[in-house]
Design an enzyme around this catalytic site. Sequence first.
Site, short mmCIF file in Angstrom:
data_model
loop_
_atom_site.label_atom_id
_atom_site.label_comp_id
_atom_site.label_asym_id
_atom_site.label_seq_id
_atom_site.Cartn_x
_atom_site.Cartn_y
_atom_site.Cartn_z
CE1 TYR A 131 -15.46 -67.45 36.16
CE2 TYR A 131 -16.10 -68.09 38.37
CZ TYR A 131 -15.52 -67.19 37.52
OH TYR A 131 -15.02 -66.02 38.02
CE LYS B 254 -18.30 -65.95 35.50
NZ LYS B 254 -17.33 -64.88 35.28
C1 NAY Z 1 -17.15 -63.69 38.71
O1 NAY Z 1 -17.23 -64.90 38.88
O2 NAY Z 1 -17.55 -62.91 39.55
C2 NAY Z 1 -16.51 -63.21 37.49
O3 NAY Z 1 -15.54 -63.77 37.04
C3 NAY Z 1 -17.08 -62.04 36.81
C4 NAY Z 1 -16.11 -61.53 35.81
C5 NAY Z 1 -15.14 -60.62 36.50
N1 NAY Z 1 -13.96 -61.35 36.85
C6 NAY Z 1 -13.38 -61.26 38.06
C7 NAY Z 1 -12.25 -62.19 38.31
O4 NAY Z 1 -13.74 -60.48 38.91
O5 NAY Z 1 -16.13 -58.73 35.64
C8 NAY Z 1 -14.92 -59.43 35.61
C9 NAY Z 1 -13.78 -58.53 36.07
O6 NAY Z 1 -13.90 -58.23 37.42
C10 NAY Z 1 -13.80 -57.23 35.29
O7 NAY Z 1 -13.79 -57.48 33.92
C11 NAY Z 1 -12.61 -56.34 35.67
O8 NAY Z 1 -11.41 -56.91 35.22
#
Ligand code: NAY
Length: 291
Positions: free
Chosen positions: A136, A164
């Site tokens: 990640y 990811k």
């Molecule tokens: C997670 O672990 O939940 C993620 O990183 C999923 C990816 C999301 N990142 C975060 C930090 O929430 O979906 C993205 C992000 O929210 C989205 O692109 C809006 O910026």
Amino acid sequence: YPKLQGIYSALLTSFNHDGTINEKGVRELVRYNIDVNKVDGLYVGGSTGENFMLGTQEKEEIFKIVKDEAKDQIKLIAQVGSLNIKESVHLAKFATDLGYDSLSAVTPFYYKFSFAEVKDYYNTIIENVDNQMIVYFIPFLTGVNISIEQFGELFANEKITGCKFTAGDFYLLERFRKAFPDKALFAGFDEMMLPATVLGVDGAIGSTFNVNGVRARQIFDFAREGKIKEALDVQHVTNDFITDVLKNGLYGTLKICLQEAGVDAGYCRKPMGDYSDEMIENAKKIYHKYF
Ligand code: NAY
């Protein structure tokens, strides 16, 4: 290990107002993702799950509830990364025993770990479990960067099968794709899904897919078919939605949107704040504007 691909929601966690886990709500979130968003899988215990604010038993409880609800209908990835590596090792075994299809772990953050320490962390977590590991990579929150050469060192362990990639560095993404064509590469920024798909990611993992999963699939499918104009049209609407959501507070707004859709998505966990009346009103408007 089977290579993972497709559209995965980074699962939200439904909390009661007092911060305890709302089991019924978590089940409804899983169902909504399967039945309405029609995702290929769920990323459980990520940032979106508010995982880094939880205790070990709470993380176990969520892994258990999600697997019990989803059964084998979709793929499940358990994010087990933690600064407490003993907890990570424990959760890796726990999720593997439950039947999770893959593990994932955030790069260790807060302290400035050397790459040798980061590598040892991954090898230690995956060492004694019969499962695969998706790195990640989310440098904007962790401050941890990984170069192509360093990804190569991680992948020397063949149980580390993918990444990811939650970063906007498309040069690095392209270099990754060229260097590791067989590794599972997931895009992590929903607002950049189209360019990431053009560069050949195998799938995407996103928070906004909990609400906007159908559009996410359209972008992914159109882009892979080379229908870039069609994909861009959907990305534009998606990014209008994401911009409104980010302005109003990401996880809370997604949860209030889901409540409008009939899902008991609950509250966020402190230190994340309570919903103000204004935030609720805005979130409802956002939901009805796009859905
Ligand atoms: C997670 O672990 O939940 C993620 O990183 C999923 C990816 C999301 N990142 C975060 C930090 O929430 O979906 C993205 C992000 O929210 C989205 O692109 C809006 O910026």
